[in-house]
Design an enzyme around this catalytic site. Sequence first.
Site, mmCIF file in Angstrom:
data_model
loop_
_atom_site.group_PDB
_atom_site.id
_atom_site.type_symbol
_atom_site.label_atom_id
_atom_site.label_comp_id
_atom_site.label_asym_id
_atom_site.label_seq_id
_atom_site.Cartn_x
_atom_site.Cartn_y
_atom_site.Cartn_z
ATOM 1 N N ASN A 96 72.542 44.253 -27.392
ATOM 2 C CA ASN A 96 73.909 44.366 -26.860
ATOM 3 C C ASN A 96 74.348 45.810 -26.632
ATOM 4 O O ASN A 96 75.207 46.057 -25.783
ATOM 5 C CB ASN A 96 74.862 43.673 -27.844
ATOM 6 C CG ASN A 96 76.305 44.038 -27.598
ATOM 7 O OD1 ASN A 96 76.951 43.516 -26.692
ATOM 8 N ND2 ASN A 96 76.835 44.964 -28.413
ATOM 9 N N ASP A 156 74.016 49.755 -35.391
ATOM 10 C CA ASP A 156 74.813 50.597 -34.486
ATOM 11 C C ASP A 156 74.713 52.041 -34.935
ATOM 12 O O ASP A 156 74.333 52.341 -36.070
ATOM 13 C CB ASP A 156 76.287 50.129 -34.533
ATOM 14 C CG ASP A 156 77.060 50.477 -33.257
ATOM 15 O OD1 ASP A 156 77.189 51.672 -32.951
ATOM 16 O OD2 ASP A 156 77.544 49.559 -32.586
ATOM 17 N N MET A 193 81.989 43.380 -27.858
ATOM 18 C CA MET A 193 81.383 42.047 -27.800
ATOM 19 C C MET A 193 80.337 41.851 -28.894
ATOM 20 O O MET A 193 80.130 40.737 -29.373
ATOM 21 C CB MET A 193 80.745 41.853 -26.423
ATOM 22 C CG MET A 193 81.798 41.800 -25.326
ATOM 23 S SD MET A 193 81.090 41.438 -23.734
ATOM 24 C CE MET A 193 81.121 43.044 -22.971
ATOM 25 N N LYS A 206 71.140 47.817 -15.741
ATOM 26 C CA LYS A 206 71.451 46.412 -16.017
ATOM 27 C C LYS A 206 70.571 45.482 -15.175
ATOM 28 O O LYS A 206 70.251 44.376 -15.591
ATOM 29 C CB LYS A 206 72.937 46.141 -15.786
ATOM 30 C CG LYS A 206 73.844 46.855 -16.803
ATOM 31 C CD LYS A 206 73.504 46.441 -18.234
ATOM 32 C CE LYS A 206 74.457 47.010 -19.256
ATOM 33 N NZ LYS A 206 74.116 46.622 -20.638
ATOM 34 N N TYR A 209 74.079 52.694 -14.003
ATOM 35 C CA TYR A 209 74.549 51.503 -14.722
ATOM 36 C C TYR A 209 73.980 50.254 -14.054
ATOM 37 O O TYR A 209 73.416 49.392 -14.725
ATOM 38 C CB TYR A 209 76.083 51.458 -14.775
ATOM 39 C CG TYR A 209 76.577 50.363 -15.707
ATOM 40 C CD1 TYR A 209 76.437 50.481 -17.087
ATOM 41 C CD2 TYR A 209 77.135 49.190 -15.204
ATOM 42 C CE1 TYR A 209 76.850 49.469 -17.940
ATOM 43 C CE2 TYR A 209 77.555 48.178 -16.052
ATOM 44 C CZ TYR A 209 77.417 48.328 -17.421
ATOM 45 O OH TYR A 209 77.822 47.317 -18.271
ATOM 46 N N THR A 242 90.308 50.109 -18.989
ATOM 47 C CA THR A 242 91.062 51.213 -19.576
ATOM 48 C C THR A 242 90.245 52.497 -19.622
ATOM 49 O O THR A 242 90.703 53.509 -20.113
ATOM 50 C CB THR A 242 91.491 50.856 -21.020
ATOM 51 O OG1 THR A 242 90.339 50.399 -21.727
ATOM 52 C CG2 THR A 242 92.549 49.776 -21.041
ATOM 53 N N ASP A 278 69.718 53.809 -33.658
ATOM 54 C CA ASP A 278 69.845 54.465 -32.358
ATOM 55 C C ASP A 278 68.842 53.754 -31.452
ATOM 56 O O ASP A 278 67.624 53.899 -31.628
ATOM 57 C CB ASP A 278 69.525 55.963 -32.464
ATOM 58 C CG ASP A 278 69.602 56.652 -31.106
ATOM 59 O OD1 ASP A 278 69.760 55.958 -30.070
ATOM 60 O OD2 ASP A 278 69.497 57.891 -31.074
ATOM 61 N N VAL A 279 69.322 52.990 -30.494
ATOM 62 C CA VAL A 279 68.414 52.163 -29.681
ATOM 63 C C VAL A 279 67.423 52.976 -28.864
ATOM 64 O O VAL A 279 66.430 52.437 -28.379
ATOM 65 C CB VAL A 279 69.180 51.185 -28.749
ATOM 66 C CG1 VAL A 279 69.968 50.163 -29.539
ATOM 67 C CG2 VAL A 279 70.053 51.921 -27.736
#
Length: 247
Positions: free
Chosen positions: A86, A36, A17, A156, A152, A190, A59-60
């Site tokens: 993101n 990224d 995204m 979030k 996760y 996937t 590297d965030v």
Amino acid sequence: MRLTGKVAIISGAASGMGAATARLFAREGAKVVIADLLEEQGRALAASIGPAARFERLDVTDEASWAAVVAAARQHFGRLDILVNNAGISGSAEQDLYSTEAWHRIMTVNATGVFFGTKYAVPAMTASGGGSIVNLSSIAGIIGSDGIHMAYNASKGAVRLMTKSTAVQHAKDNIRANSVHPGVMPPMLTSGRTADPEVRAKRMNVIPMRRPGEADEVANAILFLASDDASYVTGTELVVDGGAVAI
Ligand code: NAD
């Protein structure tokens, strides 16, 4: 064009995204820093977009890395107007849903990464007269999930609330902050446990629109919040999920 003259940093923009958002922002007139860990992919994307895009390794989880990327955006493009936090990692591939290592890893990338991005972008945006921060949360930041590491959801959920605090604290600086909450997207179908056809079918059945989302559909939501079309929108959450959390 809705982003003419604006300069944006998009973390995790080498794929998924983030990459769709980078392409869309450039088409809408923005200068885009593709930030990224994935250097080869990020450079190739920047080259395919042209002079409006530039790759910077980020590297965030590393504050120095954020400081360098924000400085590079200002040096090469003169200002900073938009940050899209993101970059993120999922919890669906974890075998041990109580792995302490996974807890720290997921929280550090998904939550601390957004905190650092905000920390370094706010002064640069303030210097530009204001800006817009768009944070990628998830429907997993609003409702619980089965079969994934709860870090996760926790991370979030943290992104959702950090966004609201940013909106409240920086309205005075003319900085807006909003979160985007994608639902089931193709990668989720996937990877890890969710690749299981039974789990996949279960997930599709709870989506009123009966299909996964597309990266461009999320990018369009990010564009709205990043642009001046959303000039009175701050502290809100935009769910892009085919109706999944409406049930
Ligand atoms: P993706 O895996 O395709 O892309 C994520 C990008 O983040 C990758 O390019 C990766 O290299 C980068 N990244 C990971 N760790 C990083 C780090 N430490 N520093 C810098 N970059 C890093 O993901 P996506 O599916 O496009 O998801 C984008 C965002 O949307 C994520 O925050 C994700 O959690 C969230 N989201 C995804 C889904 C889904 O189903 N895919 C659903 C809801 C929310």
